[in-house]
Design a protein around this motif. Structure first.
Motif, PDB file in Angstrom:
ATOM      1  N   GLY A 239     -12.925 -33.457  -5.624  1.00 24.10           N
ATOM      2  CA  GLY A 239     -12.861 -34.521  -4.645  1.00 24.10           C
ATOM      3  C   GLY A 239     -12.136 -34.150  -3.369  1.00 24.10           C
ATOM      4  O   GLY A 239     -11.830 -35.032  -2.563  1.00 24.10           O
ATOM      5  N   SER A 240     -11.841 -32.862  -3.162  1.00 23.67           N
ATOM      6  CA  SER A 240     -11.076 -32.474  -1.968  1.00 23.67           C
ATOM      7  C   SER A 240     -11.855 -32.752  -0.685  1.00 23.67           C
ATOM      8  O   SER A 240     -11.275 -33.184   0.322  1.00 23.67           O
ATOM      9  CB  SER A 240     -10.701 -30.990  -2.045  1.00 23.67           C
ATOM     10  OG  SER A 240     -11.867 -30.182  -2.181  1.00 23.67           O
ATOM     11  N   GLY A 322     -13.262 -42.644  -0.703  1.00 17.84           N
ATOM     12  CA  GLY A 322     -12.387 -42.861  -1.847  1.00 17.84           C
ATOM     13  C   GLY A 322     -13.165 -43.020  -3.139  1.00 17.84           C
ATOM     14  O   GLY A 322     -12.750 -42.537  -4.195  1.00 17.84           O
ATOM     15  N   LEU A 323     -14.317 -43.684  -3.077  1.00 17.40           N
ATOM     16  CA  LEU A 323     -15.167 -43.831  -4.256  1.00 17.40           C
ATOM     17  C   LEU A 323     -15.666 -42.475  -4.726  1.00 17.40           C
ATOM     18  O   LEU A 323     -15.634 -42.161  -5.930  1.00 17.40           O
ATOM     19  CB  LEU A 323     -16.344 -44.750  -3.935  1.00 17.40           C
ATOM     20  CG  LEU A 323     -17.412 -44.902  -5.014  1.00 17.40           C
ATOM     21  CD1 LEU A 323     -16.813 -45.515  -6.260  1.00 17.40           C
ATOM     22  CD2 LEU A 323     -18.574 -45.742  -4.501  1.00 17.40           C
ATOM     23  N   ALA A 324     -16.128 -41.625  -3.790  1.00 18.27           N
ATOM     24  CA  ALA A 324     -16.614 -40.291  -4.158  1.00 18.27           C
ATOM     25  C   ALA A 324     -15.494 -39.448  -4.755  1.00 18.27           C
ATOM     26  O   ALA A 324     -15.689 -38.740  -5.751  1.00 18.27           O
ATOM     27  CB  ALA A 324     -17.201 -39.606  -2.929  1.00 18.27           C
ATOM     28  N   GLN A 328     -15.469 -37.891  -8.642  1.00 21.78           N
ATOM     29  CA  GLN A 328     -15.370 -36.458  -8.892  1.00 21.78           C
ATOM     30  C   GLN A 328     -14.135 -36.111  -9.713  1.00 21.78           C
ATOM     31  O   GLN A 328     -14.176 -35.219 -10.571  1.00 21.78           O
ATOM     32  CB  GLN A 328     -15.360 -35.710  -7.562  1.00 21.78           C
ATOM     33  CG  GLN A 328     -16.674 -35.807  -6.796  1.00 21.78           C
ATOM     34  CD  GLN A 328     -16.577 -35.223  -5.406  1.00 21.78           C
ATOM     35  OE1 GLN A 328     -15.721 -34.400  -5.120  1.00 21.78           O
ATOM     36  NE2 GLN A 328     -17.465 -35.672  -4.518  1.00 21.78           N
ATOM     37  N   GLU A 329     -13.037 -36.798  -9.485  1.00 17.14           N
ATOM     38  CA  GLU A 329     -11.834 -36.555 -10.279  1.00 17.14           C
ATOM     39  C   GLU A 329     -12.073 -36.914 -11.742  1.00 17.14           C
ATOM     40  O   GLU A 329     -11.690 -36.151 -12.645  1.00 17.14           O
ATOM     41  CB  GLU A 329     -10.674 -37.381  -9.720  1.00 17.14           C
ATOM     42  CG  GLU A 329     -10.039 -36.806  -8.470  1.00 17.14           C
ATOM     43  CD  GLU A 329      -8.825 -37.616  -8.040  1.00 17.14           C
ATOM     44  OE1 GLU A 329      -8.556 -38.657  -8.680  1.00 17.14           O
ATOM     45  OE2 GLU A 329      -8.152 -37.206  -7.081  1.00 17.14           O
ATOM     46  N   PRO A 347      -1.624 -32.326  -8.659  1.00 14.44           N
ATOM     47  CA  PRO A 347      -1.771 -33.574  -7.886  1.00 14.44           C
ATOM     48  C   PRO A 347      -2.860 -34.485  -8.429  1.00 14.44           C
ATOM     49  O   PRO A 347      -2.747 -35.713  -8.354  1.00 14.44           O
ATOM     50  CB  PRO A 347      -2.095 -33.078  -6.467  1.00 14.44           C
ATOM     51  CG  PRO A 347      -1.572 -31.694  -6.411  1.00 14.44           C
ATOM     52  CD  PRO A 347      -1.761 -31.145  -7.785  1.00 14.44           C
ATOM     53  N   VAL A 348      -3.935 -33.894  -8.971  1.00 18.91           N
ATOM     54  CA  VAL A 348      -5.011 -34.709  -9.539  1.00 18.91           C
ATOM     55  C   VAL A 348      -4.497 -35.482 -10.750  1.00 18.91           C
ATOM     56  O   VAL A 348      -4.772 -36.679 -10.910  1.00 18.91           O
ATOM     57  CB  VAL A 348      -6.206 -33.819  -9.916  1.00 18.91           C
ATOM     58  CG1 VAL A 348      -7.276 -34.640 -10.638  1.00 18.91           C
ATOM     59  CG2 VAL A 348      -6.799 -33.161  -8.682  1.00 18.91           C
TER      60      VAL A 348
END
Length: 451
Positions: A239-240, A322-324, A328-329, A347-348
């Motif tokens: 998600g970066s 933010g949804l994407a 992905q996370e 951080p994730v």
């Protein structure tokens, strides 16, 4: 999806963090809190859009039905936003005040259900169960009482000039509203707090300080996660790209909002030099300007409108980013759990272990806020359609007069959508809790600070 046992044995040394079920009431309460916040944040955005529409109708359009419609709608939205803001802020303060007692109730239910003391509630669950959440309502109520009390002090002299029964009704209604707001302070600070402390008795006895210390001793630091990932091919943070897009969108929101504000100030300075300078002051009479000054006003209005439109569009893009990122996370975490791979980046893990509602559902809540403003504005217009001071209403055309009857229906529809959104968000959170529980068992890290 399966995870290996967090530890072997059943003694106190086996204590580990768990994300325990919190029950339907606390789940719904949390999502209702998120929905109210998103709806409140939509109010100033909607009001800004109405103000921009009013500027367009007054400065860039020739006198006509559409121009009058924009102007009157912008004015009426002031009252709608003010009422909805008061109700929303008050409701959110009350909902937050329930967090402590409902989380304590959920942990007490877990104790009664036979949850082993080695399955220690995750840090945020423990914190929320013990916090003085009633302070949120008290702060909100005090602020509202000060603001509304000043307004009430202004209304009382005017009400005295009305016919006796009408003036008395206004005074009694205002005093009743202030009294109900004030009554919530002892209700949340005494009744709810007493109930919370009673529920926490068996909870504190079940999960002792020793259990919590041992569970916290297994926490993974950033260095530990980095060491576990050493030698693995680095794929980058999931998600970066979406996160970077969200940061860019946030910056664009700031730029657009700044441009809109500066344009608005230029219009006010040029076209309304006699305006009252304090917040909420009257604009005064429109100045008669020369051709050059009028062109500057038109340019400033254009900058204001374009900047506001860009800011609103960037808000939507940021929500989609933010949804994407969230999607992905989650996919990366599920993949790592199933494959037994190295932990995701630190951080994730931190972000995921702090509860957040789904970005798409926050967008729905913001849309509900917009619908409430629209419905409230139509209700206000319907109430003043025959007032002498709104005689220019007829200039807006018959279409707007007919649309005012839709106000209550739009308000009802918005509340129905909000109820469905909160219910759906609660179902998704109950499903996501299992993933969060698996993550905290496999990779126990402290959640990211902040809300």
């Amino acid at each position: 999806m399966s995870t290996p046992p967090a530890s072997a044995g059943t003694g106190i040394a086996a204590s580990r963090w768990r994300h325990l079920p919190v029950g339907a009431l606390e789940t719904v309460r949390g999502n209702l809190e998120d929905a109210l916040l998103a709806g409140l944040l939509a109010l100033p955005v909607t009001f800004a859009a109405a103000v921009l529409g009013g500027l367009v109708g007054e400065e860039l359009m020739e006198p006509s039905g559409p121009a009058t419609t924009l102007d009157l709608t912008s004015r009426a939205s002031l009252a709608a936003v003010a009422v909805l803001a008061v109700l929303g802020v008050l409701a959110r303060g009350l909902v937050i005040a329930l967090r402590g007692v409902l989380m304590a109730r959920a942990l007490a239910a877990a104790v009664r259900a036979g949850t082993p003391p080695t399955e220690v509630p995750a840090p945020l669950q423990w914190q929320h169960a013990h916090e003085r959440s009633d302070r949120a309502y008290r702060r909100t109520a005090i602020i509202l009482l000060v603001i509304l009390g000043l307004c009430f002090g202004v209304v009382v002299p005017a009400a005295v000039q009305e016919p006796f029964l009408s003036g008395l009704a206004i005074i009694v209604a205002g005093a009743a509203v202030l009294g109900l707001i004030a009554l919530g302070i002892p209700l949340t600070g005494t009744v709810l707090r007493r109930r919370q402390l009673a529920l926490l008795g068996p909870v504190d006895g079940h999960w002792t300080q020793a259990h919590r210390i041992i569970a916290a001793g297994h926490v993974l630091t950033g260095d530990a996660v980095a060491a576990a990932r050493a030698g693995r091919p680095e794929r980058g943070h999931p998600g970066s790209a979406a996160r970077r897009l969200g940061k860019v969108a946030t910056a664009v929101v700031g730029v657009g909002a700044t441009a809109a504000y500066l344009g608005f100030q230029v219009v006010a300075a040029l076209a309304f030099p006699d305006r009252q300078r304090w917040a909420g002051g009257l604009p005064g009479e429109r100045a008669d300007l020369g051709p050059e000054a009028e062109r500057m006003v038109d340019l400033a209005v254009t900058v204001c409108v374009v900047g506001g439109a860009v800011a609103i569009l960037a808000l939507v893009v940021g929500a989609l980013a933010g949804l994407a990122e969230r999607t992905q996370e989650q996919a990366a975490l599920r993949r790592a759990l199933v494959e037994g791979a190295a932990p995701p980046p630190y951080p994730v893990l931190q972000r995921y272990l702090r509860r957040r509602s789904a970005p798409l559902l926050r967008m729905v809540s913001a849309l509900v806020g917009v619908m409430l403003v629209v419905g409230g504005t139509l209700v206000v217009l319907d109430g003043v359609v025959d007032a002498p001071s709104w005689g220019s209403f007829a200039g807006a055309g018959q279409g707007l007069r007919e649309a005012t009857g839709l106000g209550p229906g739009i308000l009802g529809l918005a509340l129905g959508v909000a109820a469905l959104e909160v219910a759906l968000a609660s179902l998704l959170e109950a499903r996501e809790r299992r993933l969060r529980d698996a993550v905290v068992q496999r990779w126990p890290v402290r959640p990211a600070p902040g809300g």
